[in-house]
Scaffold this active site. Structure first.
Site, mmCIF file in Angstrom:
data_model
loop_
_atom_site.group_PDB
_atom_site.id
_atom_site.type_symbol
_atom_site.label_atom_id
_atom_site.label_comp_id
_atom_site.label_asym_id
_atom_site.label_seq_id
_atom_site.Cartn_x
_atom_site.Cartn_y
_atom_site.Cartn_z
ATOM 1 N N ARG A 209 5.078 22.307 -11.393
ATOM 2 C CA ARG A 209 5.285 21.035 -11.710
ATOM 3 C C ARG A 209 5.923 20.258 -10.807
ATOM 4 O O ARG A 209 6.018 19.336 -10.878
ATOM 5 C CB ARG A 209 6.414 21.032 -13.159
ATOM 6 C CG ARG A 209 5.625 20.633 -14.315
ATOM 7 C CD ARG A 209 6.652 20.931 -15.457
ATOM 8 N NE ARG A 209 6.350 20.071 -16.783
ATOM 9 C CZ ARG A 209 5.929 20.832 -17.786
ATOM 10 N NH1 ARG A 209 5.780 22.260 -17.672
ATOM 11 N NH2 ARG A 209 5.975 20.224 -18.807
ATOM 12 N N ARG B 138 9.666 12.232 -20.175
ATOM 13 C CA ARG B 138 8.796 13.172 -19.584
ATOM 14 C C ARG B 138 7.720 12.680 -18.866
ATOM 15 O O ARG B 138 7.129 13.342 -18.028
ATOM 16 C CB ARG B 138 8.166 14.165 -20.779
ATOM 17 C CG ARG B 138 9.548 15.041 -21.404
ATOM 18 C CD ARG B 138 8.882 15.520 -22.702
ATOM 19 N NE ARG B 138 7.981 16.547 -22.601
ATOM 20 C CZ ARG B 138 7.294 17.016 -23.509
ATOM 21 N NH1 ARG B 138 7.678 16.433 -24.806
ATOM 22 N NH2 ARG B 138 6.450 17.982 -23.530
ATOM 23 N N LYS C 44 -3.335 20.403 -22.083
ATOM 24 C CA LYS C 44 -3.505 21.730 -21.218
ATOM 25 C C LYS C 44 -3.472 22.871 -22.250
ATOM 26 O O LYS C 44 -4.220 23.887 -21.820
ATOM 27 C CB LYS C 44 -2.212 21.550 -20.249
ATOM 28 C CG LYS C 44 -2.087 20.620 -19.361
ATOM 29 C CD LYS C 44 -1.096 20.704 -18.452
ATOM 30 C CE LYS C 44 0.234 20.738 -18.942
ATOM 31 N NZ LYS C 44 0.740 19.432 -19.434
ATOM 32 N N ARG D 290 1.437 15.631 -32.732
ATOM 33 C CA ARG D 290 1.616 17.186 -32.310
ATOM 34 C C ARG D 290 2.500 17.941 -33.053
ATOM 35 O O ARG D 290 3.394 17.487 -33.472
ATOM 36 C CB ARG D 290 2.049 17.180 -30.792
ATOM 37 C CG ARG D 290 2.110 18.933 -30.238
ATOM 38 C CD ARG D 290 1.682 18.814 -28.749
ATOM 39 N NE ARG D 290 3.053 18.562 -28.253
ATOM 40 C CZ ARG D 290 3.058 18.594 -26.425
ATOM 41 N NH1 ARG D 290 2.132 19.284 -25.973
ATOM 42 N NH2 ARG D 290 4.125 18.623 -26.143
ATOM 43 N N ARG E 8 7.957 19.309 -31.888
ATOM 44 C CA ARG E 8 8.886 19.961 -30.930
ATOM 45 C C ARG E 8 10.217 18.719 -30.653
ATOM 46 O O ARG E 8 9.900 17.593 -30.758
ATOM 47 C CB ARG E 8 8.266 19.883 -29.691
ATOM 48 C CG ARG E 8 7.564 21.347 -29.287
ATOM 49 C CD ARG E 8 6.774 21.227 -28.314
ATOM 50 N NE ARG E 8 7.351 21.010 -27.138
ATOM 51 C CZ ARG E 8 6.598 20.931 -25.739
ATOM 52 N NH1 ARG E 8 5.650 21.467 -25.777
ATOM 53 N NH2 ARG E 8 7.163 20.429 -24.736
HETATM 54 P P1 AMP Z 1 5.791 21.849 -21.676
HETATM 55 O O1 AMP Z 1 5.881 22.845 -22.906
HETATM 56 O O2 AMP Z 1 5.155 22.525 -20.735
HETATM 57 O O3 AMP Z 1 5.875 20.483 -22.105
HETATM 58 O O4 AMP Z 1 7.436 22.141 -21.288
HETATM 59 C C1 AMP Z 1 8.646 21.716 -22.041
HETATM 60 C C2 AMP Z 1 9.965 21.663 -21.132
HETATM 61 O O5 AMP Z 1 10.138 22.948 -20.646
HETATM 62 C C3 AMP Z 1 9.650 20.817 -19.974
HETATM 63 O O6 AMP Z 1 9.891 19.329 -20.380
HETATM 64 C C4 AMP Z 1 10.619 21.174 -19.168
HETATM 65 O O7 AMP Z 1 12.187 20.732 -19.633
HETATM 66 C C5 AMP Z 1 10.698 22.740 -18.951
HETATM 67 N N1 AMP Z 1 9.749 23.196 -18.167
HETATM 68 C C6 AMP Z 1 8.443 23.950 -18.287
HETATM 69 N N2 AMP Z 1 7.583 24.202 -17.381
HETATM 70 C C7 AMP Z 1 8.555 23.808 -16.248
HETATM 71 C C8 AMP Z 1 8.329 23.821 -14.881
HETATM 72 N N3 AMP Z 1 7.362 24.367 -14.340
HETATM 73 N N4 AMP Z 1 9.468 23.436 -14.025
HETATM 74 C C9 AMP Z 1 10.418 22.948 -14.776
HETATM 75 N N5 AMP Z 1 10.573 22.729 -16.025
HETATM 76 C C10 AMP Z 1 9.410 23.172 -16.934
#
Ligand code: AMP
Length: 210
Positions: free
Chosen positions: A88, A167, A13, A123, A156
């Protein structure tokens, strides 16, 4: 163009968002990047989010909805934006509706779980600006160094294999239902993530008609 990108963690994404952003000159809003920045700076929101992020769980809806409300109110979102990682959950999608935000398209990037697990181990992200790389599919010009800002590339914390499985589970249980939510509204377009980045990009641009 107001766009939502859906897909499992590591589906690509963020990478596609960057390319759409370049082409359409609209900002990408990544709740994950905003949260990681807050964690790094030790803000109040960062402290609230830390335990959830570290365990691969979702940060509570009210926290992320607050982040998005504040971000979308900024001037640079006037001509459109790309949401990467939001919504999400169904309540987050409903919050966008309540805010009166009319999304044009929702693009879902589909990648099988076993491919996600394989890809996530390669990654890397920039610790300074959050730009994302892959040791095979999206190499930086200089190994370990961010092309954008020269920052150091790191793994990360939530990309370690155990957390990736959590996740993915969260994605299937809480985020995947959004495909039906937006499908029913006639807003969903789907793209199969390809082995080569450029092939996924071609399909993405075609699906969006850009
Ligand atoms: P990402 O970089 O999008 O994979 O987000 C990393 C982490 O941030 C996720 O595993 C969640 O813990 C938190 N996070 C990011 N976006 C959201 C969202 N829309 N709702 C809830 N938690 C989020």
């Amino acid at each position: 163009m107001k766009l939502i990108l859906l897909g499992a963690p590591g589906a690509g994404k963020g990478t596609q968002a960057e390319l759409i952003c370049e082409k359409l000159k609209i900002p990408t809003i990544s709740t994950g990047n905003i949260i990681r920045e807050a964690l790094k700076n030790g803000t109040e929101m960062g402290l609230k989010a830390k335990a959830f992020v570290d365990e691969g769980k979702l940060v509570p809806d009210e926290v992320v909805i607050g982040i998005i409300k504040e971000r979308l109110a900024k001037d640079d979102c006037k001509n459109g934006f790309i949401l990467d990682g939001f919504p999400r959950t169904i309540p987050q999608a409903e919050a966008l509706d309540t805010m009166g935000i009319e999304i044009d398209k929702v693009l879902s990037i589909e990648v099988k779980d076993e491919d996600i697990i394989r890809r996530m181990s390669g990654r890397r992200v920039c610790g300074d600006c959050g730009a994302s790389y892959h040791i095979e599919y999206k190499k930086p010009v200089v190994e370990g160094v961010c092309n954008v800002c020269g920052g150091e590339l790191t793994i990360r914390k939530d990309d370690k294999p155990e957390t990736v499985l959590d996740r993915l589970k969260v994605y299937h249980e809480q985020t995947e239902p959004l495909k039906e939510y937006y499908g029913k509204k006639g807003m969903l377009v789907t793209v199969e993530g390809q082995e080569e980045l450029k092939d996924t990009t071609k399909l993405t641009f075609e699906a969006l008609g850009i």
